[in-house]
Design a protein around this motif. Structure first.
Motif, PDB file in Angstrom:
ATOM      1  N   UNK A  21      19.088  -2.915   9.139  1.00 31.57           N
ATOM      2  CA  UNK A  21      18.340  -2.106   8.165  1.00 31.57           C
ATOM      3  C   UNK A  21      16.929  -2.657   7.961  1.00 31.57           C
ATOM      4  N   UNK A  22      16.314  -3.017   9.052  1.00 36.67           N
ATOM      5  CA  UNK A  22      14.993  -3.644   8.978  1.00 36.67           C
ATOM      6  C   UNK A  22      14.005  -2.878   9.848  1.00 36.67           C
ATOM      7  N   UNK A  23      12.843  -2.654   9.292  1.00 35.68           N
ATOM      8  CA  UNK A  23      11.755  -1.990   9.985  1.00 35.68           C
ATOM      9  C   UNK A  23      10.631  -2.988  10.203  1.00 35.68           C
ATOM     10  N   UNK A  24      10.008  -2.884  11.352  1.00 38.09           N
ATOM     11  CA  UNK A  24       8.943  -3.816  11.709  1.00 38.09           C
ATOM     12  C   UNK A  24       7.643  -3.055  11.934  1.00 38.09           C
ATOM     13  N   UNK A  25       6.560  -3.707  11.603  1.00 35.51           N
ATOM     14  CA  UNK A  25       5.233  -3.185  11.914  1.00 35.51           C
ATOM     15  C   UNK A  25       4.517  -4.243  12.733  1.00 35.51           C
ATOM     16  N   UNK A  26       4.311  -3.917  14.000  1.00 37.93           N
ATOM     17  CA  UNK A  26       3.602  -4.836  14.878  1.00 37.93           C
ATOM     18  C   UNK A  26       2.129  -4.464  14.851  1.00 37.93           C
ATOM     19  N   UNK A  27       1.298  -5.439  14.543  1.00 36.50           N
ATOM     20  CA  UNK A  27      -0.137  -5.206  14.426  1.00 36.50           C
ATOM     21  C   UNK A  27      -0.863  -6.117  15.404  1.00 36.50           C
ATOM     22  N   UNK A  28      -1.552  -5.504  16.349  1.00 37.24           N
ATOM     23  CA  UNK A  28      -2.309  -6.245  17.347  1.00 37.24           C
ATOM     24  C   UNK A  28      -3.802  -6.022  17.175  1.00 37.24           C
ATOM     25  N   UNK A  29      -4.563  -6.890  17.753  1.00 37.81           N
ATOM     26  CA  UNK A  29      -6.039  -6.799  17.722  1.00 37.81           C
ATOM     27  C   UNK A  29      -6.509  -6.494  16.300  1.00 37.81           C
ATOM     28  N   UNK A  30      -6.084  -7.319  15.390  1.00 36.61           N
ATOM     29  CA  UNK A  30      -6.415  -7.089  13.989  1.00 36.61           C
ATOM     30  C   UNK A  30      -7.908  -7.206  13.733  1.00 36.61           C
ATOM     31  N   UNK A  31      -8.378  -6.399  12.806  1.00 33.12           N
ATOM     32  CA  UNK A  31      -9.794  -6.363  12.442  1.00 33.12           C
ATOM     33  C   UNK A  31      -9.927  -6.678  10.954  1.00 33.12           C
ATOM     34  N   UNK A  32     -11.084  -7.135  10.534  1.00 33.34           N
ATOM     35  CA  UNK A  32     -11.276  -7.418   9.099  1.00 33.34           C
ATOM     36  C   UNK A  32     -10.963  -6.207   8.227  1.00 33.34           C
ATOM     37  N   UNK A  33     -11.213  -5.018   8.732  1.00 31.36           N
ATOM     38  CA  UNK A  33     -10.935  -3.819   7.933  1.00 31.36           C
ATOM     39  C   UNK A  33      -9.451  -3.532   7.780  1.00 31.36           C
ATOM     40  N   UNK A  34      -8.611  -4.268   8.478  1.00 33.45           N
ATOM     41  CA  UNK A  34      -7.165  -4.146   8.288  1.00 33.45           C
ATOM     42  C   UNK A  34      -6.688  -4.966   7.085  1.00 33.45           C
ATOM     43  N   UNK A  35      -7.564  -5.744   6.507  1.00 28.51           N
ATOM     44  CA  UNK A  35      -7.202  -6.541   5.345  1.00 28.51           C
ATOM     45  C   UNK A  35      -6.739  -5.642   4.203  1.00 28.51           C
ATOM     46  N   UNK A  36      -5.534  -5.884   3.731  1.00 28.02           N
ATOM     47  CA  UNK A  36      -4.936  -5.043   2.683  1.00 28.02           C
ATOM     48  C   UNK A  36      -3.588  -5.623   2.290  1.00 28.02           C
ATOM     49  N   UNK A  37      -3.059  -5.075   1.217  1.00 34.41           N
ATOM     50  CA  UNK A  37      -1.671  -5.336   0.867  1.00 34.41           C
ATOM     51  C   UNK A  37      -0.826  -4.253   1.541  1.00 34.41           C
ATOM     52  N   UNK A  38       0.133  -4.686   2.327  1.00 35.01           N
ATOM     53  CA  UNK A  38       0.975  -3.753   3.085  1.00 35.01           C
ATOM     54  C   UNK A  38       2.339  -3.645   2.386  1.00 35.01           C
ATOM     55  N   UNK A  39       2.738  -2.409   2.114  1.00 34.03           N
ATOM     56  CA  UNK A  39       4.007  -2.163   1.428  1.00 34.03           C
ATOM     57  C   UNK A  39       4.896  -1.263   2.271  1.00 34.03           C
ATOM     58  N   UNK A  40       6.188  -1.503   2.181  1.00 30.89           N
ATOM     59  CA  UNK A  40       7.115  -0.602   2.845  1.00 30.89           C
ATOM     60  C   UNK A  40       7.745   0.330   1.822  1.00 30.89           C
ATOM     61  N   UNK A  41       8.174   1.480   2.298  1.00 30.15           N
ATOM     62  CA  UNK A  41       8.722   2.506   1.418  1.00 30.15           C
ATOM     63  C   UNK A  41       9.840   3.239   2.127  1.00 30.15           C
ATOM     64  N   UNK A  42      10.719   3.829   1.348  1.00 30.52           N
ATOM     65  CA  UNK A  42      11.837   4.594   1.899  1.00 30.52           C
ATOM     66  C   UNK A  42      11.974   5.897   1.136  1.00 30.52           C
ATOM     67  N   UNK A  43      12.182   6.966   1.891  1.00 29.30           N
ATOM     68  CA  UNK A  43      12.357   8.265   1.256  1.00 29.30           C
ATOM     69  C   UNK A  43      13.338   9.110   2.034  1.00 29.30           C
ATOM     70  N   UNK A  44      14.205   9.795   1.318  1.00 27.02           N
ATOM     71  CA  UNK A  44      15.158  10.687   1.977  1.00 27.02           C
ATOM     72  C   UNK A  44      14.389  11.858   2.568  1.00 27.02           C
ATOM     73  N   UNK A  45      14.714  12.200   3.811  1.00 34.19           N
ATOM     74  CA  UNK A  45      13.876  13.174   4.495  1.00 34.19           C
ATOM     75  C   UNK A  45      14.683  14.118   5.358  1.00 34.19           C
ATOM     76  N   UNK A  46      14.419  15.409   5.175  1.00 29.17           N
ATOM     77  CA  UNK A  46      14.977  16.410   6.076  1.00 29.17           C
ATOM     78  C   UNK A  46      13.846  17.080   6.854  1.00 29.17           C
ATOM     79  N   UNK A  47      12.736  16.376   6.970  1.00 26.67           N
ATOM     80  CA  UNK A  47      11.584  16.888   7.686  1.00 26.67           C
ATOM     81  C   UNK A  47      11.210  15.918   8.800  1.00 26.67           C
ATOM     82  N   UNK A  48      10.332  16.364   9.674  1.00 26.03           N
ATOM     83  CA  UNK A  48       9.925  15.518  10.791  1.00 26.03           C
ATOM     84  C   UNK A  48       9.107  14.326  10.305  1.00 26.03           C
ATOM     85  N   UNK A  49       9.191  13.259  11.038  1.00 24.26           N
ATOM     86  CA  UNK A  49       8.529  12.026  10.625  1.00 24.26           C
ATOM     87  C   UNK A  49       7.020  12.193  10.528  1.00 24.26           C
TER      88      UNK A  49
END
Length: 126
Positions: free
Chosen positions: A76-104
């Motif tokens: 039950x784990x999701x990963x975010x692989x981030x390559x070639x990071x840039x200064x503009x990628x600086x942020x607080x990153x949060x994960x979220x979950x939502x029930x969905x019957x629609x396309x991703x």
């Protein structure tokens, strides 16, 4: 329900990080798991999402050539692989979950998500 994000840190521009989001507390089979980020003084921005039931993914155009999302359903784990990071990628990153019957690809708005984890800070130095 708990979403536990980890993996943030300080990295030099051009470097890589992998964020993890471990979900617990319910069956997430019909859920979309997503990553959002928020930089100081800016709004929450969609980064990437994964739909558990069919494994489809969607990554924001702004980062799709550098970031990827994947998941381990057994953990039950999701990963975010981030390559070639840039200064503009600086942020607080949060994960979220939502029930969905629609396309991703439609799961880009934060209001679609019912559960949120705490943020993990990513700081990219130039």
């Amino acid at each position: 329900v708990q979403l536990q994000a980890s993996g943030g840190g300080l990295v030099q521009a051009g470097g890589s990080l992998r964020l993890s989001c471990a979900a617990s507390g319910r069956n997430f089979d019909n859920y979309i798991m997503a990553w959002f980020r928020q930089a100081p003084g800016k709004g929450r921005e969609f980064v990437a999402a994964l739909k558990w039931i069919d494994g489809t993914t969607h990554v924001a155009d702004s980062v799709k050539d550098r970031f990827s999302i994947s998941g381990d359903r057994g953990k039950n784990t999701v990963y975010l692989r981030m390559n070639v990071l840039k200064p503009e990628d600086t942020a607080s990153y949060s994960c979220a979950a939502g029930e969905a019957d629609y396309a991703v690809v439609a799961g880009t708005h934060p209001l679609l998500y019912d559960y949120w984890g705490q943020g993990t800070q990513v700081t990219v130095s130039s």
